[in-house]
Scaffold this motif. Structure first.
Motif, short mmCIF file in Angstrom:
data_model
loop_
_atom_site.label_atom_id
_atom_site.label_comp_id
_atom_site.label_asym_id
_atom_site.label_seq_id
_atom_site.Cartn_x
_atom_site.Cartn_y
_atom_site.Cartn_z
N UNK A 178 9.12 6.38 -1.03
CA UNK A 178 9.31 5.15 -0.27
C UNK A 178 9.88 5.38 1.12
N UNK A 179 10.56 6.50 1.33
CA UNK A 179 11.11 6.76 2.67
C UNK A 179 10.14 7.54 3.55
N UNK A 180 9.28 8.33 2.93
CA UNK A 180 8.26 9.04 3.71
C UNK A 180 7.12 8.09 4.08
N UNK A 181 6.84 7.12 3.20
CA UNK A 181 5.71 6.19 3.39
C UNK A 181 6.23 4.78 3.65
N UNK A 182 6.50 4.47 4.89
CA UNK A 182 7.10 3.17 5.22
C UNK A 182 6.18 2.01 4.83
N UNK A 183 4.87 2.19 5.01
CA UNK A 183 3.95 1.11 4.67
C UNK A 183 3.96 0.81 3.17
N UNK A 184 4.07 1.85 2.35
CA UNK A 184 4.17 1.63 0.91
C UNK A 184 5.45 0.92 0.55
N UNK A 185 6.53 1.28 1.23
CA UNK A 185 7.81 0.60 0.99
C UNK A 185 7.68 -0.87 1.35
N UNK A 186 7.03 -1.16 2.48
CA UNK A 186 6.84 -2.55 2.90
C UNK A 186 5.97 -3.30 1.89
N UNK A 187 4.90 -2.66 1.42
CA UNK A 187 4.03 -3.30 0.43
C UNK A 187 4.77 -3.59 -0.87
N UNK A 229 -2.82 -0.84 -5.08
CA UNK A 229 -1.48 -0.48 -4.61
C UNK A 229 -0.87 0.64 -5.45
N UNK A 230 -0.99 0.51 -6.76
CA UNK A 230 -0.39 1.50 -7.66
C UNK A 230 -1.07 2.86 -7.47
N UNK A 231 -2.36 2.88 -7.25
CA UNK A 231 -3.05 4.15 -7.02
C UNK A 231 -2.56 4.82 -5.74
N UNK A 232 -2.26 4.01 -4.72
CA UNK A 232 -1.69 4.56 -3.49
C UNK A 232 -0.31 5.16 -3.75
#
Length: 277
Positions: free
Chosen positions: A20-29, A184-187
């Protein structure tokens, strides 16, 4: 027991934080999925953010701490069920607020906060909601809201899937250890795989694992030494009582001597007397 790096999943604290910290967009999603709102941007993400605000250095280490212009989001992965989750949330709220303003500043500077705990099971016996959302509401009239801009959310991965959207149900399944289903989960799952290929993160995890093991060993040794000290103390007390009784000392004299010489309470001295007389 600490897992091997290759066995870690999204539900493990280390991988959860890194993804979640490396992938900001995933954290936002993820935040948008949980809160069911659109978030324009995330300006600041920090994993394992530490806040040490108390006089004795006691603080808190947040898993994923997100802060933008007017809102703070704290996301915690809680794989073990403990009865103290509500008190932990209360403590985290206090530490966040202390971190947001310094002494003398206006309370108006306090941002809206969302504290989110993702749990594998419900922490509330007899209830199995997938999402518990708490805000301050008047008990006498629930139309009256305190409006202190604090929201606490507990996600229950074992909760009733019929009460949430398909995307949220897929996320709950994934956190529970099932195969990734849904966009989303697959990402998320792909991001987990990428993180686990990074050698520098594996080294970081192994270093952390060794440090935790050393701390546990130190704690066990301290406990053993404390036990040995207690054993020696009790042996000395027993010997004192037995010797005193040989010389026909009264109970009052023996108890008084134990209190004076061993710095224990009257109740403790009485119990030792009754045990070893």
């Amino acid at each position: 027991m600490q897992k091997n790096y290759e066995d870690l999943t999204f539900a493990d604290d280390f991988i959860f934080c890194k993804v979640l910290t490396i992938n900001k967009e995933l954290c936002k999603e993820l935040l948008e999925l949980i809160l069911n709102v659109k978030i324009s941007r995330i300006e600041y993400v920090e994993d394992q953010k530490s806040v040490d605000m108390t006089y004795d250095g006691k603080g808190v280490r947040f898993d994923v701490y997100v802060e933008d212009d007017d809102t703070v989001y704290d996301i915690e992965m809680q794989t073990s069920i403990t009865v103290d989750i509500p008190k932990r949330i209360r403590y985290y709220q206090g530490m966040i607020d202390l971190n947001l303003i310094t002494a003398g500043e206006s309370y108006k500077k306090l941002k809206k906060t969302f504290i989110i705990f993702i749990c594998l099971k419900s922490p509330f016996d007899g209830f199995n909601l997938p999402i518990y959302t708490f805000s301050e509401i008047c008990e006498q009239d629930n139309r009256v809201h305190l409006n202190d801009d604090t929201v606490k959310i507990i996600i229950n991965a074992a909760g009733d899937r019929s009460l949430v959207s398909q995307e949220m149900a897929q996320f709950l399944d994934y956190v529970s250890g099932n195969a990734a289903e849904g966009g989303f989960v697959k990402k998320l799952d792909m991001a987990v795989d990428v993180v686990k290929t990074k050698k520098e993160l594996e080294v970081e995890y192994m270093t952390l694992r060794m440090k935790l093991q050393e701390e546990r060993e130190e704690g066990r040794e301290e406990g053993r030494e404390e036990g040995r000290q207690i054993g020696r103390l009790e042996g000395q007390i027993m010997e004192r009582i037995k010797t005193s009784l040989i010389f026909n000392a009264t109970k009052e004299t023996i108890v008084g001597g134990l209190i004076r010489d061993f710095h224990i309470s009257e109740d403790e001295a009485e119990k030792y007397y009754e045990t070893y007389k």
